[in-house]
Design an enzyme around this catalytic site. Structure first.
Site, PDB file in Angstrom:
ATOM      1  N   LYS B  75      -3.120  -2.220 -10.536  1.00 47.74           N
ATOM      2  CA  LYS B  75      -2.201  -1.394  -9.748  1.00 47.74           C
ATOM      3  C   LYS B  75      -0.939  -2.204  -9.450  1.00 47.74           C
ATOM      4  CE  LYS B  75      -2.174   1.383  -5.443  1.00 47.74           C
ATOM      5  NZ  LYS B  75      -2.946   1.746  -4.239  1.00 47.74           N
ATOM      6  N   SER B 150      -3.453   6.832  -3.317  1.00 41.02           N
ATOM      7  CA  SER B 150      -2.253   6.298  -3.917  1.00 41.02           C
ATOM      8  C   SER B 150      -2.479   5.592  -5.246  1.00 41.02           C
ATOM      9  CB  SER B 150      -1.615   5.309  -2.954  1.00 41.02           C
ATOM     10  OG  SER B 150      -2.449   4.159  -2.805  1.00 41.02           O
ATOM     11  N   SER B 174      -7.418   5.539  -0.974  1.00 42.83           N
ATOM     12  CA  SER B 174      -6.563   5.406  -2.155  1.00 42.83           C
ATOM     13  C   SER B 174      -7.271   4.958  -3.429  1.00 42.83           C
ATOM     14  CB  SER B 174      -5.420   4.443  -1.867  1.00 42.83           C
ATOM     15  OG  SER B 174      -4.458   5.085  -1.078  1.00 42.83           O
TER      16      SER B 174
END
Ligand SMILES: [Zn+2]
Lengths: 93, 482, 483
Positions: B75, B150, B174
């Site tokens: 990420k 997210s 997330s």
């Protein structure tokens, strides 16, 4: 809990954030909604509750010298620099 | 016809590499080709892997290591030395990380090959990956829909088989929510289990890094690598790391699984509810004991979260102002203008909204009413879980109240978007662990996730329950159309 | 016309002497090439986390112990939020509602006061100035200002800084001076800081207001900044008290403000008024777990408690038979007291050693840090006098050479040919010689003028080229003249 009387401009200034008039108006409405939603916490009896806090743990660092960055790496991300100093518009006291 | 190599799990890849059926370079090449084929549709990578670098790393990989030769996506919120780390924000354009996050060091030591940086909501604020300066990531099961957030990019690359595994971060859901929406496995470890050093902070008391994988076994494998005490993270806990894969050897018989009544109330999509209830029955059939439990303060979790997370974020994001790194506005009038304009231009609306909210709840005269009260209710939420875990080994709930929604569906109403995390948030507030695994599909073939929550340091129970379910169901074997 | 009194409180920031910074392992060092002691943590890079320096916490607790504070059982850090380019994270890690140390006091002493008031009978030299709190935080970077731009060096950013806040117990500029001097002395005693204001190791902000004598309410507070020495604090306070008194008497209201001291001009100038209070949005730093000081930290600090100036002074009087005044001076500096104890170790007359050190040595212009003399030579020198091997006048001849050449006094005595004549037979001969040559003095003595013996003694000393033991000579002369 206070009524959702958020002064978006004052708070944005604390947070060093310019807002357009349109943004300020949108945020005013949205944040009032959110504050209205979180106001439900008033219903909870917290009179005998301690605030959440992490566990008490002595995770300490011994005072032993470690590695620093070479100055050119330290400054490699700086938008503006001179004489190995990071440069900004003149600071006011 | 056998499935393409890129659909393999990490564990099976490891077996094939060990048996020399394939080479790490084959793996890299096939994955690179898959990314070329699929990412144009998904937009899951902010930075696609550099082919030459990945092949070189694959060539050099030590296959004897636990993740030797296994490509893993990261990420875009975790620092990798020499790489950009944009957090999907304009304000970090041009920033190059001068250091490795601890999890990155651990992955390198375990022989993993790092492949690309995945898209996310800006600074991990969001539930749809629509708040990204790199554009929306699409759901591999339906590209009109969001992948969740997210960590939407990490979920999409694993669910869409553009990566064998990925790292994400979870502050209020997330990892688990996008894993549910993209049909893969996502685990949020106990707070303090995985070092946060190098993870760009959103809400420091809630953030944890965790894995996205195709199978529960893979999640256990990754957890063995990334967990452990880090002297660089004061909140990481000095506690031995179990061999998580050993927890998978036990089946479901004798496990006590709690079902909280508060998680099956209004607002939950009927298809999601049905799938979750079916899953609970399946556990019972496999020999687990289902017990009714109560988490009475769950209803306040969302309100608590939207005070504490923005408050911490307002301070964590103060460092992004264009002085030492990142994007600085051109020709500022003075230092105040440098701050205000850099932040105005650099941050997207959701980040601004949360900074203002967080600044407000901490400001003079409001601290006790908001922040302090929220921390007290948080304590009650934590206590709920402690009590619940005296009655059961793990808790079963839906991961998300709905399956993936359409791009743009909720962007105009932040409060509705915030409620997408209603089932995952309490886990972060209490500091416990949770996993999301596939447990069915809607009629329109959108994945549904089951959340299994464990106590603090309860990862072994969570993995055991998840594995027991996965091994006796077929959901995880479905492939998306992409 | 009303008489006014000043109410003064001091906020002192002290840089702690540690190897590394407060929350990262970069070097804690003054100077160094710009931005050479920095890392991702102290530059506030994305994703970094603070790790607390154990030694800084121990040193803060030790300071609290030395200053009679209560030590908090729990140590917690908070974030203080404000934007400034010298602060990398735009929040400072500090301590808000739970300082490490609370209450406590600094006890003033005579020598801590400016020399010119040390004889003033109106001054209460032993006043206790109470403390509000001591907390630990991180320092900010250093900035340099040019035309239209500022340059920032982050070497100092994140170094450990202790804030010591006094209660408004200080009534005069001289007490402020004595407070800072006494505080500095204790910090040095504990090895906590070098506390040199000129080097910025100790920095002081002053709050001062005036009120008519007898009034309970405080007047409007004025803050003074840019104070780079202890005497600047005193001078600025004198100036400011006069200025405020003149304003009040002229009917001009005092407004809350921050003023800047201009040392060259000896005046304060208005920097800013406090139109709105800062909103620092303090909250507990979620990156740092609370600490239990009772698990080792407090014990370690206690085990390092040094003997403090007052105790040292009493002990020097008791063990070394030096005067109260000598003891005060010796105890005012650890290095001086330590040196003295070594210097006096083998001396028969320890007070004499104190005299040599405090009068004769400092008269040479030397300081104690760089004293080149083997401390044992002080004992040796005073013993030579004590044993009558040389007289005090000869000792004064030996002393400068002992300091300049770091040579043993016994060696110098030989080199200078100074050994004293104590051989009675030789001295009797010299006395006879003097008596024979000075019949007048002899007659005076016999007529009852006992002083006349001194003239004879002088003669004998001259004959002996100063090497006669004057005491022995006196005895012989008296014996012979009274025979
Ligand atoms: Zn550093």
């Amino acid at each position: 809990m206070a009524s959702p009387d958020i002064d978006v401009r004052y708070v944005a200034d604390l947070a060093r954030l310019n807002l357009s008039d349109a943004e300020a108006a949108t945020f005013q409405k949205q944040l009032s909604d959110i504050l209205g939603y979180v106001a439900q916490l008033e219903k909870v009896d917290v009179s005998s509750v301690a605030a959440f806090s992490g566990p008490v743990v002595n995770n300490l660092r011994p005072d032993v010298l470690g590695e620093s960055l070479p100055v050119e790496v330290a400054l490699s991300n700086a938008p503006q620099q001179e004489n190995n100093l990071i440069v900004v518009p003149k600071m006011i006291e | 016809m056998s499935s393409p190599l890129y659909t393999e799990s990490v564990a099976s890849l490891r077996r094939k590499l060990a048996a020399k059926e394939i080479t790490a370079v084959d793996v890299a090449d096939q994955l690179l080709a898959r990314i070329e084929q699929a990412d144009g549709k998904l937009n899951a990578y902010n930075f696609k892997p550099d082919a030459a670098k990945v092949r070189a790393a694959a060539q050099a990989a030590d296959l004897s290591k636990p993740l030797g030769g296994v490509p893993i996506a990261i990420k875009d919120v975790i620092n990798v030395q020499g790489d950009p780390c944009t957090c999907s924000s304009k304000i970090l354009q041009g920033y190059t990380a001068p250091y490795d996050a601890t999890v990155i060091k651990k992955l390198r030591e375990a022989g993993a090959v790092l492949v690309g940086r995945t898209n996310m909501d800006e600074f991990a604020m969001g539930s749809s990956t629509e708040n990204s300066s790199w554009g929306v990531t699409r759901n591999p099961w339906d590209t009109d829909r969001i992948p969740g957030g997210s960590s939407g990019g990490s979920a999409a690359v694993v669910g869409g088989h553009e990566a064998f595994a990925a790292l994400g971060s979870d502050t209020g859901g997330s990892i688990r929510q996008p894993a549910a929406l993209c049909g893969c496995v996502g685990l949020k470890p106990t707070y303090g289990r995985v070092s946060r050093y190098g993870l760009v902070a959103f809400a420091s008391s809630l953030d944890q890094i965790g894995p996205f994988t195709k199978t529960v076994e893979d999640a256990a494998l990754l957890m063995e690598v990334i967990s452990g005490h880090d002297p660089k993270d004061n909140t990481s806990v000095n506690r031995p790391v179990p061999k998580y894969t050993d927890a998978l050897k036990q089946d479901l018989r004798g496990m006590k699984l709690g079902v909280p009544k508060e998680y099956f109330i209004s607002g939950i999509d009927p298809e999601v509810e049905a799938a979750t209830k079916a899953a609970i029955e399946h556990f019972a059939k496999q020999g687990a004991e289902i017990v009714d439990i109560s988490l009475p303060h769950t209803e306040y979790a969302c309100a608590v979260y939207y005070i504490i997370a923005p408050a911490e974020a307002s301070a964590n994001l103060a460092r992004f102002e264009g002085v030492r790194y990142g994007n600085r506005v051109k020709n500022p009038k003075d230092i105040l203008d440098l701050y205000r304009s850099t932040r105005e231009q650099g941050f997207g609306p959701e980040v601004k909204r949360r900074i203002i909210l967080g600044t407000y709840v901490l400001s003079s005269g409001y601290y006790d009413a908001y922040y302090n009260r929220a921390q007290k209710v948080r304590q009650l939420i934590k206590r709920d879980f402690e009590q619940a875990f005296t009655k059961c080994d793990a808790i079963l709930t839906p991961t998300s109240p709905t399956a993936a929604f359409k791009v743009g569906e909720k962007t105009s109403d932040p409060l509705q978007m915030y409620l997408a995390d209603i089932f995952t948030i309490a886990v972060n507030l209490a500091g416990v662990c949770g996993i999301s695994i596939p447990c069915g599909f809607t009629k329109s073939k959108l994945p549904i996730g089951l959340q299994i929550i464990g106590a603090q340091w309860g990862e072994e129970n969570v993995l055991r329950a998840a594995h027991g379910y996965e091994q006796t169901t077929e959901w995880h074997k479905e492939l998306p159309g992409i | 016309m009303a008489e006014y009194e000043a109410v003064i409180g001091l906020e002192v920031h002290v840089q702690l002497k540690t190897n590394t910074k407060m929350f990262c392992s970069c070097k804690n060092e003054f100077g160094g090439a710009p931005n050479s002691h920095v890392c991702p943590v102290c530059l506030g890079m994305p994703g970094v986390l603070p790790t607390p320096n154990e030694e800084a916490i121990i040193k803060t607790i030790l300071t609290g112990e030395m200053l009679e504070c209560q030590i908090a059982p729990r140590c917690k850090f908070d974030r203080k939020n404000y934007f400034y380019p010298d602060m990398p994270k735009n929040y400072q890690i500090s301590q808000y509602d739970e300082p490490l140390c609370a209450n406590g006091a600094v006890t003033l002493n005579l020598l801590a006061f400016p020399k010119d008031v040390q004889n003033d009978p109106k001054v209460n030299f032993d006043k206790k100035i109470r403390l509000e709190r001591i907390h630990l935080e991180e320092d900010v970077a250093k900035s340099f200002h040019y035309d239209g731009a500022s340059g920032i060096d982050f070497n100092r950013a994140g170094t450990p800084l202790m804030e010591i806040v006094s209660k408004a117990d200080i009534a005069t500029p001289e007490e402020a001076f004595a407070y800072l001097t006494a505080l500095k002395q204790i910090l040095i005693y504990g090895g906590v800081s070098d506390a040199d204001m000129e080097k910025g190791q100790m920095r002081c902000d002053v709050n001062v207001s005036i009120r008519p004598k007898g009034q309970k309410e405080y007047g409007t507070k004025v803050e003074i900044k840019n104070l780079n020495s202890i005497s600047a604090v005193r001078k600025s306070l004198h100036y400011e008290i006069l200025r405020q008194t003149a304003d009040v008497e002229a009917g001009v209201p005092i407004i809350q403000q921050t003023r800047r001291w201009d040392d060259g001009r000896g005046e304060t100038f208005m920097m800013r008024t406090k139109e709105k209070a800062h909103d620092y949005r303090y909250f507990p730093d979620p990156d740092l777990l609370p600490l239990n000081t009772e698990e080792g930290l407090h014990q370690t600090a206690k085990s390092r408690l040094p003997e403090l100036p007052a105790a040292k002074k009493s002990r020097l009087v008791a063990d070394y038979a030096v005067t109260e005044y000598q003891a005060s001076v010796l105890a005012s500096e650890v290095a001086l007291a330590n040196y003295f104890e070594k210097a006096a170790a083998n001396a028969k007359n320890k007070s004499a050693v104190a005299n040599f050190l405090l009068n004769d040595y400092f008269a040479t212009g030397g300081d104690i840090e760089n004293i080149p003399v083997n401390p044992e030579f002080f004992s040796e020198l005073s013993n030579l006098v004590e044993e009558g091997k040389i007289n005090t006048k000869q000792a004064k001849e030996v002393f400068p050479k002992m300091v300049a050449e770091n040579k043993a006094p016994s060696v110098l005595v030989k080199e200078l040919g100074l050994s004293q004549i104590t051989d009675t037979a030789a001295l009797e001969a010299l006395c006879d010689q003097a008596i024979a040559a000075n019949p007048r003095s002899v007659a005076d003595f016999k007529a009852g003028k006992t002083n006349a013996v001194n003239a004879l003694k002088g003669q004998v000393m001259k004959l002996s080229k100063g090497q006669a033991n004057p005491q022995v000579v006196g005895d012989i002369l008296l014996k012979k003249l009274s025979a």
